[in-house]
Design an enzyme around this catalytic site. Structure first.
Site, PDB file in Angstrom:
ATOM      1  N   LYS A   1       2.841  -3.148   9.210  1.00 18.36           N
ATOM      2  CA  LYS A   1       3.758  -2.559   8.324  1.00 18.36           C
ATOM      3  C   LYS A   1       4.949  -3.662   9.165  1.00 18.36           C
ATOM      4  O   LYS A   1       5.497  -3.808  10.269  1.00 18.36           O
ATOM      5  CB  LYS A   1       4.205  -1.502   9.481  1.00 18.36           C
TER       6      LYS A   1
ATOM      7  N   ILE B   1      12.477   3.462   5.558  1.00 17.47           N
ATOM      8  CA  ILE B   1      12.330   1.784   7.223  1.00 17.47           C
ATOM      9  C   ILE B   1      11.460   1.299   7.303  1.00 17.47           C
ATOM     10  O   ILE B   1      11.981  -0.098   7.319  1.00 17.47           O
ATOM     11  CB  ILE B   1      11.914   3.200   8.145  1.00 17.47           C
ATOM     12  N   ALA B   2      10.675   1.470   6.325  1.00 16.80           N
ATOM     13  CA  ALA B   2       9.008  -0.049   6.890  1.00 16.80           C
ATOM     14  C   ALA B   2       8.300   0.543   5.591  1.00 16.80           C
ATOM     15  O   ALA B   2       8.533   0.533   4.459  1.00 16.80           O
ATOM     16  CB  ALA B   2       8.356   0.484   7.761  1.00 16.80           C
ATOM     17  N   GLN B   3       7.526  -1.069   5.337  1.00 20.34           N
ATOM     18  CA  GLN B   3       6.344  -1.173   4.043  1.00 20.34           C
ATOM     19  C   GLN B   3       5.261  -1.687   4.613  1.00 20.34           C
ATOM     20  O   GLN B   3       5.042  -2.030   5.754  1.00 20.34           O
ATOM     21  CB  GLN B   3       7.116  -1.923   2.875  1.00 20.34           C
ATOM     22  N   VAL B   4       4.125  -1.542   3.759  1.00 21.43           N
ATOM     23  CA  VAL B   4       2.353  -1.433   4.785  1.00 21.43           C
ATOM     24  C   VAL B   4       2.451  -3.010   4.250  1.00 21.43           C
ATOM     25  O   VAL B   4       2.050  -1.929   2.360  1.00 21.43           O
ATOM     26  CB  VAL B   4       1.760  -0.283   4.906  1.00 21.43           C
TER      27      VAL B   4
ATOM     28  N   LEU C   1       0.693  -1.556  -0.056  1.00 27.10           N
ATOM     29  CA  LEU C   1       0.026  -0.103  -0.281  1.00 27.10           C
ATOM     30  C   LEU C   1       0.755   1.513  -0.015  1.00 27.10           C
ATOM     31  O   LEU C   1       0.567   2.852  -0.878  1.00 27.10           O
ATOM     32  CB  LEU C   1      -0.817   0.048   1.376  1.00 27.10           C
ATOM     33  N   ALA C   2       2.234   1.039   0.703  1.00 27.47           N
ATOM     34  CA  ALA C   2       3.005   2.413   0.879  1.00 27.47           C
ATOM     35  C   ALA C   2       4.394   1.871   1.127  1.00 27.47           C
ATOM     36  O   ALA C   2       4.722   0.247   1.955  1.00 27.47           O
ATOM     37  CB  ALA C   2       2.124   3.651   2.174  1.00 27.47           C
TER      38      ALA C   2
ATOM     39  N   ASP D   1       5.375  14.415  14.751  1.00 29.21           N
ATOM     40  CA  ASP D   1       6.100  13.931  12.944  1.00 29.21           C
ATOM     41  C   ASP D   1       4.184  13.622  12.749  1.00 29.21           C
ATOM     42  O   ASP D   1       4.467  12.699  11.216  1.00 29.21           O
ATOM     43  CB  ASP D   1       6.507  11.765  13.182  1.00 29.21           C
TER      44      ASP D   1
ATOM     45  N   ALA E   1       8.249   3.404   2.443  1.00 29.21           N
ATOM     46  CA  ALA E   1       8.728   4.423   3.241  1.00 29.21           C
ATOM     47  C   ALA E   1      10.681   3.445   2.553  1.00 29.21           C
ATOM     48  O   ALA E   1      11.165   2.535   2.718  1.00 29.21           O
ATOM     49  CB  ALA E   1       8.816   4.708   4.058  1.00 29.21           C
TER      50      ALA E   1
END
Length: 545
Positions: free
Chosen positions: A153, A135-138, A130-131, A288, A133
């Site tokens: 995540k 650091i992480a992936q969703v 879905l997204a 953030d 980045a």
């Protein structure tokens, strides 16, 4: 000692910096001649982007260096006390969007964290992220036990060694900067890197993010203004976070918000109230709050509700920081610059020997022109920025907790005025600050203090007679012990005095006997010496008592 892998990475960093002409950041100074000569004589690398501005070249270089440097640039974009607007604005454009890694690999890492096949707990797992980045992936799925939609995540595989290697190099660079440029020590480059390292490592711990989200959700439980998705900690671990999937409009999508009939004025005012509630009521704020982490619910557009995601970075303020901050803001907007200067000294933010008159004059010179504008045009964040810049001239050291707060305030203020340009932050915030101050130092504060202590005294009141009796009894015993110690002390003093008397008499008799003996008197000296020895023995005995 630098390792071969560190040397290789350092060479890459220098090569990218020179290719984008970032040595232009170095001031014209004898201490910086060597680095500038290195570009010409060692690397033979020219600036390949002379047509671009310095800020844009910095942004492109950080993007090329990878996720650690992208996030560092994002953090630095909030430090407008360090960088001019044309640099900070470019850093704010850094996007934490990277190529997704393979969905099958993501699934494997999730299953390692879960301890079994993902189908055991989830249905409809989507391998397409879905997204994604740095650091992480969703990924999305539904819970098998109740059919609720969730997102998973997962931390990027092998990201930790990359982060550790780059952070180590950042430390080396920070130490070099602090050593070469003494004026940079006030900016505390090593501590800036240390703070960034802590922030980054916190983001790598999904359980920390879950705990922060649970705390924020509890603080705003049943709130109509802010919603925080539910965390499913039974399925979460250090590398995996499972949370409720939400649907909303990204706050930066103004057209979609208007099309949904959102009350933009109320939405922007709620943002300010949410921020000050987090800071002053809860001492725990989402730090953030960039547009990628903030959504607005589709439901009830006339009374819109914010949705907060990604609580990996949070800020806290202690009681003293909150009080000084509130008093500073109130003093600012009453133009009481003397009070602002005194607060900075009292808080320890600037040295105690600071000349208050000079400090007040400096603050007045910088800030008075700001207040010539209408209050609705004054930026809280820039007021703090001007204050910190002025205070730095008086040896104020960077306060990390205040920098995080200023960054968040700038985000909130920017979002609020993007949604509703006529937002008057002062009208919205002033009642909140004044009410909070009255509850801290006014009559209500005394009442609240008594109320908070009431359960303790209610518990101890029945024990009061017994405690009083014990206290009196212990006091009596203590007095007896003191009397005995005093008697012993006086007896010791008497014994020591008597001993000195005996020693003195004994010494006198011995000396006399010696004189008489030297004059050939035989009988009397012997008797005198014997008496002297006797008196010495009496003195020795008195000392032993």
């Amino acid at each position: 000692m630098i390792t071969p892998s560190e040397f290789k990475r350092l060479y890459k960093i220098i090569e990218v910096q020179l290719r984008y002409g970032l040595d232009d950041f170095l001031p014209e100074d004898p201490r910086t001649k060597m680095p500038k000569m290195a570009r010409k004589s060692l690397f033979w690398i020219k600036n390949q982007h002379p047509d671009k501005s310095l800020g844009e070249r910095l942004r492109l270089a950080l993007q090329e260096l990878g996720p650690v440097w992208i996030k560092f640039g994002q953090m630095m974009s909030t430090r407008r006390d360090l960088f001019p607007p044309h640099i900070a604005d470019q850093l704010a454009l850094l996007q934490d969007q990277v190529e997704p890694f393979d969905g099958n690999l993501a699934k494997e890492h999730m299953e390692l964290s879960l301890g079994g096949p993902i189908e055991t707990w989830f249905d409809d797992f989507d391998e397409t992220p879905l997204a994604s980045a740095s650091i992480a992936q969703v990924h999305t799925a539904t819970l098998k036990e109740n059919g609720r939609e969730v997102v998973l995540k997962v931390i990027r595989p092998d990201i930790l060694p990359v982060i550790q290697a780059d952070i180590k190099l950042m430390y080396r660079m920070a130490h070099i900067v602090a050593r070469l440029l003494p004026e940079a020590r006030l900016l505390r480059p090593v501590e800036v890197v240390r703070e960034y390292e802590k922030t980054l490592l916190d983001e790598l711990n999904m359980m920390r993010e879950a705990a922060n989200s649970i705390q924020l959700r509890r603080n705003f439980e049943d709130s109509d203004t802010l919603y925080v998705p539910e965390m499913f900690t039974d399925y979460s671990s250090t590398n995996l976070l499972v949370m409720e999937r939400i649907y909303g409009i990204q706050v930066s999508d103004i057209d979609a918000l208007i099309a949904n009939g959102t009350n933009m004025k109320l939405l922007s005012e709620n943002a300010v109230n949410i921020f000050f509630t987090q800071v002053f009521r809860d001492s725990f704020f989402h730090a953030d709050m960039h547009p990628g982490n903030i959504f607005v619910s589709y439901e009830n557009p006339e009374t819109p509700q914010w949705i907060a995601l990604d609580c990996g970075i949070v800020g806290t303020l202690n009681r003293d920081d909150k009080r000084y901050l509130a008093e500073n803001l109130l003093a600012f907007f009453h133009r009481d610059y003397r009070k602002v200067a005194e607060l900075h000294v009292d808080s320890g933010w600037v040295p105690q020997d600071t000349n208050i008159d000079e400090f007040e004059f400096a603050i007045r010179t910088v800030c008075e022109p700001i207040f010539e504008k209408p209050l609705c045009d004054i930026s809280f964040g820039h007021v703090l920025l001007n204050l910190f810049n002025t205070a730095r001239r008086f040896d104020m050291e960077v306060q990390p907790q205040l920098m995080l707060l200023q960054k968040t305030l700038l985000y909130v203020e920017g979002l609020g005025r993007q949604l509703y340009p006529q937002l008057d932050l002062w009208i919205t915030a002033k009642p909140f600050l004044e009410d909070w101050m009255s509850r801290q130092v006014g009559p209500q504060a005394i009442v609240e203090a008594v109320k908070s202590k009431a359960p303790f005294w209610a518990e101890k009141l029945p024990e009061l007679p017994e405690l009083l009796y014990d206290s009196l009894r212990q006091g009596k015993v203590m007095n007896q012990r003191i009397d005995k110690l005093y008697d012993n002390f006086m007896e010791s003093r008497r014994s020591q005095g008597l001993a000195r008397f005996y020693f003195g008499i004994g010494a006198t008799l011995v000396v006399c006997s010696a004189i008489l003996f030297s004059n050939h008197v035989e009988t009397i000296p012997v008797a005198s010496a014997a008496m002297g020895v006797t008196f010495w023995l009496l003195g020795w005995r008195a000392c032993r008592k």
